[in-house]
Design an enzyme around this catalytic site. Structure first.
Site, short mmCIF file in Angstrom:
data_model
loop_
_atom_site.label_atom_id
_atom_site.label_comp_id
_atom_site.label_asym_id
_atom_site.label_seq_id
_atom_site.Cartn_x
_atom_site.Cartn_y
_atom_site.Cartn_z
N SER A 115 -6.80 -14.63 -11.17
CA SER A 115 -6.45 -14.24 -9.82
C SER A 115 -6.04 -15.30 -8.98
O SER A 115 -4.85 -16.24 -9.62
CB SER A 115 -6.99 -13.40 -8.97
N ASP A 150 -2.00 -3.42 -13.44
CA ASP A 150 -2.16 -4.35 -12.64
C ASP A 150 -1.00 -4.96 -11.73
O ASP A 150 0.28 -4.98 -12.40
CB ASP A 150 -2.83 -5.27 -13.38
N HIS A 177 -6.57 -4.66 -12.57
CA HIS A 177 -7.32 -6.15 -12.28
C HIS A 177 -7.85 -6.89 -11.78
O HIS A 177 -8.79 -5.89 -11.48
CB HIS A 177 -6.38 -6.69 -11.08
#
Length: 309
Positions: A170, A251, A283
């Site tokens: 991320s 995601d 995600h």
């Protein structure tokens, strides 16, 4: 009581809100029950044999890191080194939190690798790109161990600086890319960075992100290479010879990961780009849902990437 104490100027759920007087409050439970307070102590993991400890990287900034050493089977054993940067929107997370700690224990065990995860300073208290600057400074500190004479004995003794990888998920994937580019552009001496692992990355989209705008007031917007790798003049200099880009089907950031993969594939960077997609999950699922049967294949993809030098 002064009601103005409860007035907010910015709210960015599920991350944080800003009160009129300047106080910042993070929303609870972003990373499971207990949120920021749920930390895992260091020591020996009885299931895997992985040992962990925390080290100070910079007394001046307060930046620290957590080191994960896989099970040792003999004297003078050296392991590949993975330098990790955690996710959390640049404003949450820590290597000491249970979900990150557990994932990195698994990675260290399955890959038989030393992992060091950097606890950079978080926005918005420390505006971006402080997180990137801290992470790059930490990489330089880690590199000082390449000759076996750095300040941290575990890195001197167990890390093979001829087999170094950088990785993160991320926001941490964004930082990972930044560090890899810096390492190549500056000619970082010492570690032989072989590859980069990009997990469910955050990069800039087609529209401005209001939370990023708040946390990164000096950004150049669509011309900012930290957010948009395609405009980075140093992209072709990125360290390493291979990159693994991992995305996930459900995601909202998947398209950014795909775009990053395509950017690298079409760039003048002289390396190979691999792609791995996990189906049916969202995600960061490997953090939030570690029991998913799709975690194993993802970790195997990373392990294979590390093993195939």
């Amino acid at each position: 009581m002064d009601s103005s104490n409860n007035e907010t100027t910015h709210e960015f759920p599920p991350y944080f809100k800003v009160y009129k007087e300047g106080r910042i409050e993070r929303y609870p439970d972003r990373f499971g029950n207990g949120g920021q307070d749920l930390v895992e102590p260091t020591g020996l993991d009885s299931k895997t044999g992985v040992q962990t400890k925390d080290v100070v990287v910079s007394p001046e900034s307060g930046v620290s890191a957590r080191i994960f050493i896989p099970k040792i089977n003999g004297p003078d054993q050296k392991f590949p080194l993975v330098v990790h940067y955690h996710g959390g929107g640049f404003c949450l997370g820590s290597p000491s939190m249970k979900i990150f700690h557990s994932f990195l224990v698994s990675l260290a065990s399955e890959a038989s690798a030393v992992v060091i995860s950097v606890d950079y300073r978080r926005a918005p208290e420390h505006a971006l790109p402080v997180a990137h600057e801290d992470s790059w400074a930490a990489m330089q500190w880690i590199s000082a161990h390449s000759n076996g004479q750095g300040p941290e004995p575990w890195l001197n003794q167990y890390a093979d600086f001829g087999r170094v990888f950088v990785g993160g998920e991320s926001a941490g994937a964004n930082i990972t890319h930044y560090v890899a580019v810096q390492a190549g552009a500056t000619g970082l001496a010492g570690p032989n960075i072989i590859g980069t692992i990009i997990l469910h990355p955050y990069f800039g989209g087609k529209e401005n992100d209001k939370m990023i705008d708040y946390m990164y007031p000096t950004s150049a917007g669509f011309k900012d290479p930290i957010l948009y790798p395609e405009v980075d003049l140093n992209l072709s200099k990125m360290a390493g010879k291979k990159v693994l880009v991992c995305v996930v089907e459900k995601d909202g950031l998947k398209d950014r990961g795909v775009a990053y993969y395509e950017t690298l594939a079409k760039s003048d960077w002289n390396g190979s780009v691999g792609y791995f997609e996990s189906e049916g999950e969202g995600h960061g699922f490997f953090l939030f849902n570690p029991s998913s049967d799709r975690v194993g294949p993802l970790i195997k993809a990373m392990v294979d990437f590390i093993d195939q030098n």
